[in-house]
Scaffold this motif. Structure first.
Motif, PDB file in Angstrom:
ATOM      1  N   UNK A   1     -13.876  73.149  51.504  1.00 20.57           N
ATOM      2  CA  UNK A   1     -12.579  72.624  51.105  1.00 20.57           C
ATOM      3  C   UNK A   1     -12.785  71.379  50.241  1.00 20.57           C
ATOM      4  N   UNK A   2     -11.769  71.016  49.497  1.00 21.36           N
ATOM      5  CA  UNK A   2     -11.789  69.803  48.674  1.00 21.36           C
ATOM      6  C   UNK A   2     -10.351  69.428  48.384  1.00 21.36           C
ATOM      7  N   UNK A   3     -10.181  68.289  47.745  1.00 19.43           N
ATOM      8  CA  UNK A   3      -8.837  67.828  47.395  1.00 19.43           C
ATOM      9  C   UNK A   3      -8.649  67.929  45.879  1.00 19.43           C
ATOM     10  N   UNK A   4      -7.469  68.389  45.461  1.00 19.43           N
ATOM     11  CA  UNK A   4      -7.172  68.594  44.043  1.00 19.43           C
ATOM     12  C   UNK A   4      -5.747  68.116  43.740  1.00 19.43           C
ATOM     13  N   UNK A   5      -5.549  67.666  42.495  1.00 21.64           N
ATOM     14  CA  UNK A   5      -4.210  67.415  41.986  1.00 21.64           C
ATOM     15  C   UNK A   5      -3.694  68.738  41.428  1.00 21.64           C
ATOM     16  N   UNK A   6      -2.537  69.166  41.880  1.00 24.05           N
ATOM     17  CA  UNK A   6      -2.036  70.490  41.519  1.00 24.05           C
ATOM     18  C   UNK A   6      -1.028  70.375  40.373  1.00 24.05           C
ATOM     19  N   UNK A   7      -1.314  71.101  39.284  1.00 26.23           N
ATOM     20  CA  UNK A   7      -0.426  71.159  38.119  1.00 26.23           C
ATOM     21  C   UNK A   7      -0.221  72.628  37.754  1.00 26.23           C
ATOM     22  N   UNK A   8       0.631  72.874  36.783  1.00 29.53           N
ATOM     23  CA  UNK A   8       0.840  74.245  36.311  1.00 29.53           C
ATOM     24  C   UNK A   8       0.390  74.362  34.861  1.00 29.53           C
ATOM     25  N   UNK A   9      -0.303  75.462  34.557  1.00 27.45           N
ATOM     26  CA  UNK A   9      -0.722  75.691  33.176  1.00 27.45           C
ATOM     27  C   UNK A   9      -0.886  77.187  32.925  1.00 27.45           C
ATOM     28  N   UNK A  10       0.143  77.797  32.362  1.00 24.35           N
ATOM     29  CA  UNK A  10       0.057  79.208  31.988  1.00 24.35           C
ATOM     30  C   UNK A  10      -0.995  79.402  30.900  1.00 24.35           C
ATOM     31  N   UNK A  11      -1.141  78.391  30.032  1.00 26.24           N
ATOM     32  CA  UNK A  11      -2.121  78.489  28.950  1.00 26.24           C
ATOM     33  C   UNK A  11      -3.544  78.580  29.485  1.00 26.24           C
ATOM     34  N   UNK A  12      -3.845  77.836  30.555  1.00 24.41           N
ATOM     35  CA  UNK A  12      -5.185  77.917  31.137  1.00 24.41           C
ATOM     36  C   UNK A  12      -5.434  79.300  31.728  1.00 24.41           C
ATOM     37  N   UNK A  13      -4.449  79.856  32.404  1.00 23.06           N
ATOM     38  CA  UNK A  13      -4.609  81.195  32.972  1.00 23.06           C
ATOM     39  C   UNK A  13      -4.935  82.204  31.871  1.00 23.06           C
ATOM     40  N   UNK A  14      -4.234  82.124  30.756  1.00 20.28           N
ATOM     41  CA  UNK A  14      -4.487  83.044  29.637  1.00 20.28           C
ATOM     42  C   UNK A  14      -5.886  82.835  29.071  1.00 20.28           C
ATOM     43  N   UNK A  15      -6.272  81.565  28.895  1.00 20.54           N
ATOM     44  CA  UNK A  15      -7.599  81.260  28.358  1.00 20.54           C
ATOM     45  C   UNK A  15      -8.689  81.719  29.317  1.00 20.54           C
TER      46      UNK A  15
END
Length: 311
Positions: free
Chosen positions: A282-296
């Protein structure tokens, strides 16, 4: 008497010399101070300027600038319904240069004139209050007349990244997204459980369970990536401290702009994500949204002939 006449003559000669050196002053001095901006404030929104007024505005700035209005949608800059942007192209600069501003901000913020002057003063003689006021008044009239060009979202995003009136938090978010899509190979997938802390900057939260919690296209971004991008690098011991004031300011701006997703009740802005790999790390992350990253990321996996899950 003779001395007075000589002084007046000298003053007129000095004024002429100054106007010869600075054409903008020569033009501007023919009109009342900021007359165009006064027109802008007094004219009701539903009333169009006369053709004579439009011509007078354009004559003031035409020596120095070409102008246009553009329109488009930008999710990255929080304009899902679209936004009008004014663009000035400097004619008398030795290199190609333009400045942009949000039209709706220009209507309500009198400081916009001075901000444009500050940006333009080093490169053009057109950086004068009367001239810039005429630019703003003219461009607002263009918008009323629906005289604008529609831009694709990607082109508009690039323009908005340096536009006056754009929120700095959104600019930084765009910088983050550009960094992520430039190197999708440094992001793992929760579906694939392939996170490697020594390699990856973050992870796609792409399982059904995490989609229910964070929504589609959620990405967990590790703190070290943000430190590298915005705070001078991970090797700086000060930057690596838990309470980094620069990073805290950026994250607070993202939270206010609804760019940072938080689902837990903890005060910490990053989220604990478990089951990152087969060892259940496990780890800690800042959660954001990025449809562009998913496509890339999908494109990268296809190019490499790798499995990309069942999204």
């Amino acid at each position: 008497m003779t001395n007075n006449l000589e002084n007046q003559a000298n003053n007129l000669e000095n004024q002429a010399n100054e106007q010869e050196k600075h054409p903008s002053l020569a033009i501007a001095n023919k009109s009342p101070v900021s007359f165009a901006y006064k027109d802008l404030l007094k004219r009701p929104p539903h009333v169009l300027a006369s053709e004579a007024e439009l011509t007078s505005y354009k004559e003031m700035f035409d020596l120095f600038f070409d102008v246009e209005i553009v329109f488009g949608i930008s999710l990255n800059h929080n304009h899902p319904s679209g936004v009008f942007v004014g663009v000035l192209y400097v004619k008398d600069a030795p290199v190609e240069r333009s400045e942009a501003f949000l039209i709706h901000e220009a209507k309500k913020d009198p400081k916009m004139v001075n901000q444009l002057i500050d940006r333009l003063a080093p490169i053009t003689l057109g950086a004068h209050e009367d001239i810039i006021s005429c630019v703003l008044a003219y461009m607002i009239e263009l918008q009323k007349r629906r005289d604008y060009k529609v831009l694709d979202e990607e082109v508009l995003d690039e323009l908005l990244s340096s536009t006056l009136g754009t929120n700095s938090a959104l600019k930084r978010f765009q910088s983050l997204e550009q960094a992520m899509i430039a190197e999708p190979e440094y992001f793992a997938s929760m579906q694939l459980q392939n996170y490697d802390a020594d390699k990856h900057h973050g992870i796609l939260l792409d399982t059904l369970q995490l989609k229910k919690k964070y929504g589609d296209h959620a990405v967990g971004v590790h703190r070290e990536l943000l430190i590298n991008l915005f705070c001078g690098g991970e090797d700086d011991s000060v930057n690596r401290q838990a309470n980094n004031p620069t990073l805290n300011l950026i994250l607070d701006g993202w939270k206010k702009a609804n760019k940072l997703i938080k689902r837990t009740e903890e005060k910490r802005l990053n989220e604990k994500i478990t089951g990152l790999n087969e060892n259940n790390k496990f780890d800690r992350f800042y959660v954001v949204k990025s449809e562009k990253l998913y496509k890339a990321w999908d494109e990268y996996m296809k190019e490499e002939g790798l499995e990309n899950g069942n999204r």
